[in-house]
Design an enzyme around this catalytic site. Structure first.
Site, PDB file in Angstrom:
ATOM      1  N   GLY A 252       2.869   4.922   9.427  1.00 19.84           N
ATOM      2  CA  GLY A 252       2.285   5.323   8.162  1.00 19.84           C
ATOM      3  C   GLY A 252       1.007   4.576   7.886  1.00 19.84           C
ATOM      4  N   ARG A 253       1.152   3.434   7.190  1.00 20.71           N
ATOM      5  CA  ARG A 253      -0.021   2.636   6.854  1.00 20.71           C
ATOM      6  C   ARG A 253      -0.783   2.190   8.097  1.00 20.71           C
ATOM      7  NH1 ARG A 253       3.285  -1.537   3.252  1.00 20.71           N
ATOM      8  NH2 ARG A 253       4.773  -1.008   4.892  1.00 20.71           N
TER       9      ARG A 253
ATOM     10  N   GLU B 148     -21.812 -19.236   7.853  1.00 21.64           N
ATOM     11  CA  GLU B 148     -20.667 -19.676   7.055  1.00 21.64           C
ATOM     12  C   GLU B 148     -20.692 -21.188   6.914  1.00 21.64           C
ATOM     13  OE1 GLU B 148     -17.603 -20.440   4.936  1.00 21.64           O
ATOM     14  OE2 GLU B 148     -18.023 -18.311   5.312  1.00 21.64           O
TER      15      GLU B 148
ATOM     16  N   CYS C 120      -0.868  -4.722   2.843  1.00 19.04           N
ATOM     17  CA  CYS C 120      -1.270  -5.174   1.510  1.00 19.04           C
ATOM     18  C   CYS C 120      -0.952  -4.139   0.445  1.00 19.04           C
ATOM     19  CB  CYS C 120      -2.753  -5.506   1.487  1.00 19.04           C
ATOM     20  SG  CYS C 120      -3.818  -4.053   1.713  1.00 19.04           S
TER      21      CYS C 120
ATOM     22  N   TYR D   1      13.820  11.010  -4.806  1.00 21.48           N
ATOM     23  CA  TYR D   1      13.404  12.350  -5.193  1.00 21.48           C
ATOM     24  C   TYR D   1      14.656  13.230  -5.330  1.00 21.48           C
ATOM     25  CZ  TYR D   1       8.706  10.661  -4.339  1.00 21.48           C
ATOM     26  OH  TYR D   1       7.547   9.937  -4.399  1.00 21.48           O
TER      27      TYR D   1
ATOM     28  N   GLN E 249       5.685  18.282   4.825  1.00 25.41           N
ATOM     29  CA  GLN E 249       6.834  17.808   4.059  1.00 25.41           C
ATOM     30  C   GLN E 249       6.948  18.592   2.754  1.00 25.41           C
ATOM     31  OE1 GLN E 249       7.081  13.951   1.774  1.00 25.41           O
ATOM     32  NE2 GLN E 249       8.414  13.392   3.486  1.00 25.41           N
TER      33      GLN E 249
ATOM     34  N   ARG F 189      14.365  13.997   5.843  1.00 25.37           N
ATOM     35  CA  ARG F 189      14.131  12.575   5.568  1.00 25.37           C
ATOM     36  C   ARG F 189      15.220  12.083   4.624  1.00 25.37           C
ATOM     37  NH1 ARG F 189       8.551   9.179   4.306  1.00 25.37           N
ATOM     38  NH2 ARG F 189       9.104   7.650   5.900  1.00 25.37           N
TER      39      ARG F 189
END
Length: 632
Positions: free
Chosen positions: A309-310, A401, A336, A166, A100, A212
């Site tokens: 992505g994540r 636990e 998160c 951008y 990119q 993009r």
């Protein structure tokens, strides 16, 4: 048959054949050094290539030499060796590799801030320099030169980051481009910079070009989907071989990098609208990590490719596991945004659920030289990860636990409306521990006598932290409760009841969110100047917005001095006293580590992890658990 076969069909893009419909999205990592690709960078991308993704778009690289940022650079021949080594390292994995190209414009961390018009990003940002026509031509040339370097490095395609505010995106926005020359005014003029960049790249290199593009800028007055569809057609006419559709800007990051409260696939309609306007492949993005959602996007024709992505930070093997039907083994990305938050602060990318992320070069799960009996007390994120890694290395592991199910604070955190995804990770970890043969003991309060009876070689203390209870007048009143009790539903709160939450930390905000959603009138009282400390910035912004929408009153720079039968008394920043009506009071003031409370017999190695050692965030907890297990 898995039902997801459509994701693994090949596709033509320009002169390339992509082996499947899954593309690794370009995401910053801060793994470079001085703009150069490092061994750490290469190891990070190699790990994703091994997981079966068909196409990798390497993170944004700066095209102009005068631009300063944490990103890698592609603005001079001195950066070629690292870029070439990256491409060559990925070649054996049958993956199509692109890079990119980006110019941040006014969204710079430091260095020159430039834009189509002298409009600052926000009130604290510098006024950007308004680019002249000659300067615009120079930047267009920078893109062309960068693309030529990409071709020389061996990349199969290039992508221009024309979204997210951008420089190309800034030109497209009628809100921030107020020029009166050929680069401003009409959509055709605002798109002129993008068209010139696309032509420069395709004419100079012949590489397939992915553009993009924002389908929607988010803020009122920005680029709309109707305009975006027209811009997509313009850049395709200028030579683009595919369009990657995203949304949002620096001012609306909850759209671009949606936290877990945002529904999956929220940008899918934007990709579908662009798809109807062009005759080249279209990529969709936006929390498409659920395999059914991803397959539906392609099967419906809304897009041809899915960007992950994540999801690939959390689960590098996502493609192979979906292709093989191993869906229950997918480590869930819980959105998160810890990875985003770290990179945004200039720190190396890490992950809340995958401790390998960002340190692939040194990560090695070697079998233990001598298997040992490991007793893990506490099943929060640190404890479960320590147990998982220790067992993978061949140790004999048990996890203990005191509650009736695994999860520790994960269980409570997942009860807030905006945090449900946390429970997916809790379930994933519990299933992995059971499959690995970890002995699971729930509903057991472990003390020194229990440890002595079990006689482990290693005691891992991951008991978390306990709530702080300040010595306030009235703190022992029957209507005062720990916030976790309200999150669990152990304290009844009626519709319309007045609740005061003392403390605006993550727990305090989540308690207020849950109770406000149930119809209570909630006030948060916080000593600091803002609420939500410890919450990732994008998630925090979204949560605070939701709290205000739900009518939660927020009082900051306020110090509680007493709790009375029907009110909480606090002073403001000027020292003046105020009363807030309160039928119920929830305490969310802070945490005290509990690690020192559990002792072990002589000869037992003891390791204290996570919040039991020092209250911190999810990333630190997971990584401390992994590190402890790797050291055994």
């Amino acid at each position: 048959m898995t039902g997801h076969e459509v994701l693994f069909e090949p596709l033509r893009l320009g002169g390339l054949t992509l082996r499947n419909r899954l593309v690794m999205a370009p995401m910053g990592t801060c793994l470079d050094a001085g703009g150069r690709i490092t061994d750490d960078t290469i190891a990070y991308y190699l790990r994703r290539a091994r997981g079966g993704v068909g196409t990798i778009t390497v993170e944004g690289c700066l095209v102009s030499a005068d631009t300063v940022g944490p990103e890698p650079k592609i603005c001079g021949r001195e950066y070629l060796p690292g870029l070439r080594r990256l491409v060559e390292a990925l070649r054996p994995y049958d993956v199509t590799v692109g890079v990119q190209l980006m110019h941040p414009g006014r969204q710079v961390v430091e260095g020159p801030s430039v834009a189509p018009s002298p409009i600052p990003l926000n009130s604290a940002a510098p006024v950007p320099h308004e680019l002249t026509a000659d300067e615009i031509a120079g930047i267009v040339a920078d893109y062309g030169a960068a693309a030529a370097l990409a071709a020389e490095a061996g990349f199969d395609f290039v992508e221009v980051h024309g979204a997210h505010g951008y420089l190309p995106s800034n030109f497209l926005s009628p809100q921030f481009n107020q020029r009166c020359d050929e680069y401003g005014g009409s959509l055709e003029n605002r798109a002129r910079f993008s068209v010139e960049v696309a032509r420069a790249i395709t004419e100079q290199t012949g590489l397939p070009l992915v553009w993009r593009l924002n389908g929607d800028d988010g803020p009122s007055g920005g680029l709309t989907i109707e305009e975006a569809a027209r811009v997509a057609a313009m850049v395709v006419a200028a030579g683009a071989s595919a369009i990657s559709v995203s949304a949002g800007t620096w001012l609306s990051l909850q759209v671009t990098l949606a936290p877990m409260a945002v529904p999956r696939g929220h940008m899918r309609p934007l990709a579908a609208a662009v798809k109807r306007a062009v005759d080249v492949p279209v990529m969709a993005v936006g929390r498409l990590d659920d395999p059914d959602d991803a397959a539906a996007v392609v099967a419906s024709g809304d897009a041809d490719l899915v960007l992950l992505g994540r999801a690939l930070i959390a689960e590098p093997d996502w493609p192979d596991k979906v292709r093989e039907g191993r869906l229950d083994e997918l480590r869930p990305c819980i959105a998160c945004n810890a990875c985003v938050d770290l990179v945004g602060r200039g720190e190396r990318a890490r992950c809340s659920v995958n401790p390998e992320a960002g340190r692939e070069l040194t990560w090695e799960l070697k079998p233990a030289a001598t298997p040992r009996r490991v007793m893990v007390v506490g099943s929060g994120p640190a404890g479960m990860e320590a147990a998982r890694i220790a067992r993978l290395r061949g140790h004999d592991v048990s996890i203990w636990e005191r509650d009736d199910r695994l999860g520790g604070k994960l269980e409570v955190a997942g009860l807030a409306p905006s945090k449900r995804e946390v429970l997916r990770f809790r379930a994933y970890q519990a299933e992995r521990l059971a499959e690995l043969g970890v002995v699971i003991r729930t509903g057991v309060e472990v003390d020194t006598a229990v440890v002595a009876r079990e006689a482990p070689d290693v005691l891992v203390v991951a008991t978390g932290a306990e709530p702080l209870v300040p010595p306030l007048p009235g703190i022992d009143s029957p209507h005062v409760h720990d916030a976790q009790e309200l999150l669990r539903g152990e304290v009844a709160v009626e519709m319309g009841q007045r609740v005061v939450v003392i403390g605006g930390s993550a727990t305090g905000c989540e308690t207020a969110e849950l109770l406000a959603a149930r119809g209570a009138h909630v006030t948060i009282i916080e000593m600091r100047g803002s609420i939500g400390r410890g919450i990732e910035a994008i998630t925090r912004r979204q949560l605070v917005r939701q709290l205000r929408h739900d009518g939660v009153e927020i009082r900051t720079r306020a110090t509680v001095i007493a709790i009375e039968p029907g009110a909480v008394v606090h002073t403001d920043a000027d020292g003046a006293a105020h009363e807030v009506p309160a039928g119920v009071v929830a305490l969310a003031i802070g945490w005290r580590p509990t690690g020192a409370a559990l002792a072990a017999p002589p000869g037992v190695e003891v390791r204290v992890l996570g919040d039991a050692e020092h209250p911190a965030d999810f990333v630190r907890a997971i990584n401390s658990g992994a590190d402890a297990a790797l050291a055994l």
